[in-house]
Design a protein around this motif. Sequence first.
Motif, PDB file in Angstrom:
ATOM      1  N   THR A 207     -11.575   8.845  -5.208  1.00  0.00           N
ATOM      2  CA  THR A 207     -11.346  10.170  -4.674  1.00  0.00           C
ATOM      3  C   THR A 207     -11.970  11.045  -6.075  1.00  0.00           C
ATOM      4  N   LYS A 208     -11.946  10.415  -7.392  1.00  0.00           N
ATOM      5  CA  LYS A 208     -12.292  11.053  -8.586  1.00  0.00           C
ATOM      6  C   LYS A 208     -13.676  11.503  -8.382  1.00  0.00           C
ATOM      7  N   GLY A 209     -14.684  10.493  -8.050  1.00  0.00           N
ATOM      8  CA  GLY A 209     -16.037  10.334  -7.865  1.00  0.00           C
ATOM      9  C   GLY A 209     -16.422  11.351  -6.594  1.00  0.00           C
ATOM     10  N   LYS A 210     -15.690  11.291  -5.512  1.00  0.00           N
ATOM     11  CA  LYS A 210     -15.846  12.138  -4.555  1.00  0.00           C
ATOM     12  C   LYS A 210     -15.603  13.597  -4.661  1.00  0.00           C
ATOM     13  N   TYR A 211     -14.631  13.948  -5.083  1.00  0.00           N
ATOM     14  CA  TYR A 211     -14.096  15.386  -5.491  1.00  0.00           C
ATOM     15  C   TYR A 211     -14.835  15.893  -6.546  1.00  0.00           C
ATOM     16  N   ALA A 212     -15.413  15.148  -7.523  1.00  0.00           N
ATOM     17  CA  ALA A 212     -16.271  15.528  -8.665  1.00  0.00           C
ATOM     18  C   ALA A 212     -17.723  15.777  -8.194  1.00  0.00           C
ATOM     19  N   LEU A 213     -18.125  15.126  -7.140  1.00  0.00           N
ATOM     20  CA  LEU A 213     -19.467  15.557  -6.675  1.00  0.00           C
ATOM     21  C   LEU A 213     -19.266  16.820  -5.699  1.00  0.00           C
ATOM     22  N   ILE A 214     -18.386  16.767  -4.776  1.00  0.00           N
ATOM     23  CA  ILE A 214     -18.028  17.912  -3.988  1.00  0.00           C
ATOM     24  C   ILE A 214     -18.010  19.280  -4.805  1.00  0.00           C
ATOM     25  N   ALA A 215     -17.314  19.351  -6.040  1.00  0.00           N
ATOM     26  CA  ALA A 215     -17.059  20.387  -6.897  1.00  0.00           C
ATOM     27  C   ALA A 215     -18.324  20.611  -7.569  1.00  0.00           C
ATOM     28  N   MET A 216     -18.992  19.623  -8.072  1.00  0.00           N
ATOM     29  CA  MET A 216     -20.336  19.906  -8.626  1.00  0.00           C
ATOM     30  C   MET A 216     -21.291  20.707  -7.782  1.00  0.00           C
ATOM     31  N   ALA A 217     -21.353  20.183  -6.392  1.00  0.00           N
ATOM     32  CA  ALA A 217     -22.347  20.771  -5.429  1.00  0.00           C
ATOM     33  C   ALA A 217     -21.858  21.909  -5.044  1.00  0.00           C
ATOM     34  N   TYR A 218     -20.588  22.483  -5.104  1.00  0.00           N
ATOM     35  CA  TYR A 218     -20.121  23.697  -4.804  1.00  0.00           C
ATOM     36  C   TYR A 218     -20.537  24.573  -5.911  1.00  0.00           C
ATOM     37  N   ILE A 219     -20.577  24.311  -6.955  1.00  0.00           N
ATOM     38  CA  ILE A 219     -20.976  25.238  -8.142  1.00  0.00           C
ATOM     39  C   ILE A 219     -22.478  25.251  -8.258  1.00  0.00           C
TER      40      ILE A 219
END
Length: 150
Positions: free
Chosen positions: A5-17
């Motif tokens: 989930t670290k990688g999944k959520y980090a990518l999701i958050a970075m894509a959001y920004i």
Amino acid sequence: MRLSTKGKYALIAMAYIARKDFCSKVSVAEISNELGISQTYLEQLFMKLRKAHLVKAIRGASGGFSLNLHPKDIRIHDIMEAVDENFAAVSSENRYNTKILPKPSELILTEKFWEQFSSQVYLFLHNISLEDVASDAMEPCQAVSSFEKA
């Protein structure tokens, strides 16, 4: 090998920004509310992303996080590495420290396979930018029929 989930959520958050204006600041609370990810968990991830110089933090009432680089200059591999994701199928320390002496040829041959596998995963993650993900520029995987373009 499994993406946590670290990688999944980090990518999701970075894509959001990345989907925001380049200079805009986004609060962790906004990301948490919009994406349904724990604010505490996001704060831990953003500490790691900041330490890796992928985002910068702006303090104050109108503060938040913004990308430190243009999305085209951020590789997915950089994001995964920042949050401690490891996609290597073999580790260099385990490769030479096996208790089997001498190494059977099957072990040597399969190590070569796993090195190549790890190399392909690295290249894949390194060749895709955050901009590719955030702009929906990636084509669906032909090998997996259930994936559709968003």
